[in-house]
Design an enzyme around this catalytic site. Structure first.
Site, short mmCIF file in Angstrom:
data_model
loop_
_atom_site.label_atom_id
_atom_site.label_comp_id
_atom_site.label_asym_id
_atom_site.label_seq_id
_atom_site.Cartn_x
_atom_site.Cartn_y
_atom_site.Cartn_z
CB CYS A 138 -0.95 -0.01 1.19
SG CYS A 138 -2.11 -1.40 1.17
CB CYS A 179 -0.09 0.75 7.67
SG CYS A 179 -1.78 0.69 7.05
CG HIS A 233 -6.30 1.62 -0.01
ND1 HIS A 233 -5.18 2.31 -0.44
CD2 HIS A 233 -5.84 0.48 0.57
CE1 HIS A 233 -4.09 1.62 -0.14
NE2 HIS A 233 -4.48 0.50 0.48
#
Length: 442
Positions: A94, A418, A388
């Site tokens: 990510c 994160c 996302h």
């Protein structure tokens, strides 16, 4: 800072992204390369940059298409950019989008490029469904052999038993090392840090409210580029913001990762399709081409933690490290933008930054990093509301923060993300002020 050093600094000129939409909806027919093309096209249209000025594309990807995993280069080719525009694809789960941007900044500051487009994107809708190894090992040799015939395949079918061993597997975001789903890790993190369901739902509602207000106030107008679909439909806005959500509605949702858990679809980020691109240049090149920079990077940091520990705690370590490398403290930050994978994850990280005990045990410092003023955190919502698309989020955050610093006159911004694998990422950005830079060089 010497004049030559200032001229070689990488500056953020602008950014552009597609709308972020729920997976398996509007962008179903657009793969990762096509989404990347849409984002970069929006960036070039917005800035008017001559394609001949581009040196490279650095792109982030997580769900990479197996037939063309170097998405960065494929974007350059599909757009008809000059053949000299080299492309590379990076992956850091990510944090891939931020990785691409900071890699581009490093290229420029090492003098290896003057103009780089960086960003990332993913099409969760087009994730490839993997076949069990038993199926692959049985049929792949037949497919590769010119001697294989119908009888060869029929004979191979007799080995496809029991069916439980040969059925396609459902794609999951799970840790290879632990077998734990990311949501399960976030659930555990929330329990360890005593984050209640009510706190998580309240945080998620605030994310949606702030994102909705940002849309109403035109904050994203200069960031989101409309996408025209093959059927002629135009997608202009993010598709998951819920202005009318509230804690009563979220309280009705069932736990998503544990029978008695607190994580739900309402306080966890959703599977999303989209892409985001950022234009970076050397300060000298920007001046030559007549571009006004928005921001620059003072530092960045990438860290790893044990996946068997708190998988998503990385930002609590990366953010203090980025601050240290910038020779700054949390109180120096005017705005903080943190990736909202899960409300529990963000709230846990905030608690860690406020903890003296965490600082002593994990950061080798005597006192806590500090408390982040909620009025400075995620001003325009975050991944819980916006969505996302794994590798796009970091580039989205860079664009939003660069625009915020330029628009508001604020000086410094701290980013934190994160990522799977027990990774954390952070960066410190500063507003670019040509006059201030010239005074520094004097």
């Amino acid at each position: 800072m010497a004049k030559a050093e200032t001229e070689n600094r990488a500056v953020v000129i602008n950014g552009s992204r597609t709308p972020f939409v729920r997976a398996f909806t509007d962008f179903l027919k657009l793969d990762a390369v096509e989404l990347g093309v849409k984002a970069v096209e929006g960036l070039l249209e917005k800035t008017g940059l001559d394609k001949k000025e581009i040196d490279a594309i650095v792109w982030g990807g997580v769900v990479l298409p197996s037939a063309s995993p170097n998405v960065g280069r494929e974007i350059a080719i599909e757009m008809g950019l000059p053949p000299s525009v080299e492309g590379v694809t990076v992956t850091r789960a990510c944090a891939s989008g931020l990785q691409a941007v900071t890699d581009a900044a490093a290229l420029i500051e090492r003098g290896e490029a003057d103009v780089v487009i960086a960003g990332g994107g993913d099409s969760t809708s087009n994730v490839e469904v993997q076949l069990p190894s038993k199926v692959v090992h049985t049929f792949a040799p037949l497919a590769l052999s010119k001697k294989s015939g119908p009888m060869s395949y029929l004979k191979a079918l007799t080995k496809m038993w029991p069916l439980s061993e040969v059925m396609p597997r459902r794609p999951q975001i799970a840790e290879r090392s632990t077998g734990e789903l990311m949501g399960e890790s976030a659930e555990k993190m929330g329990q360890i840090n005593s984050i209640s369901r009510q706190e998580q739902d309240e945080f998620a509602v605030l994310s949606h409210q702030r994102a909705a207000a940002a849309v109403d106030n035109g904050i994203f107008d200069n960031e989101v580029a409309p996408v025209t679909l093959p059927n002629g439909k135009v997608v202009e806005k993010d598709g998951m913001i819920r202005a009318n959500t509230n804690t009563d509605k979220l309280a009705k949702l069932r736990p998503a990762f544990a029978k008695e858990g607190n994580l739900t679809a309402g306080n966890s980020s959703a599977l999303t399709d989209g892409a985001a691109a950022v234009l970076l240049m050397s300060a000298k090149k920007a001046k030559e081409l007549g571009f006004a920079p928005l921001a620059a990077f003072k530092s960045w940091a990438y860290v790893g933690v044990d996946p068997n520990d708190q998988l998503l705690m990385g930002p609590a370590i990366a953010m203090p490290l980025a601050l240290k490398r910038a020779d700054m403290e949390l109180d120096d930050m005017d705005v903080v933008d943190m990736h909202e994978a899960f409300a529990a994850q963000v709230l846990s990280v905030l608690g860690m930054l406020e903890s003296d005990e965490f600082a002593k045990e994990r950061l080798d410092r005597e006192s806590a990093v500090g408390k982040i003023d909620r009025d400075k955190l995620n001003l325009y919502g975050g991944s819980l509301a916006l969505g996302h698309p794994f590798a796009a989020t970091g580039a989205r955050m860079v664009t939003t923060m660069a625009n915020e610093l330029h628009r508001s006159g604020k000086k410094n911004a701290l980013l934190g993300l994160c990522a799977a694998g027990g990774l954390g990422a952070a960066a410190v950005m500063e507003r670019w002020d040509d006059e201030a830079q010239e005074e520094t060089n004097a």
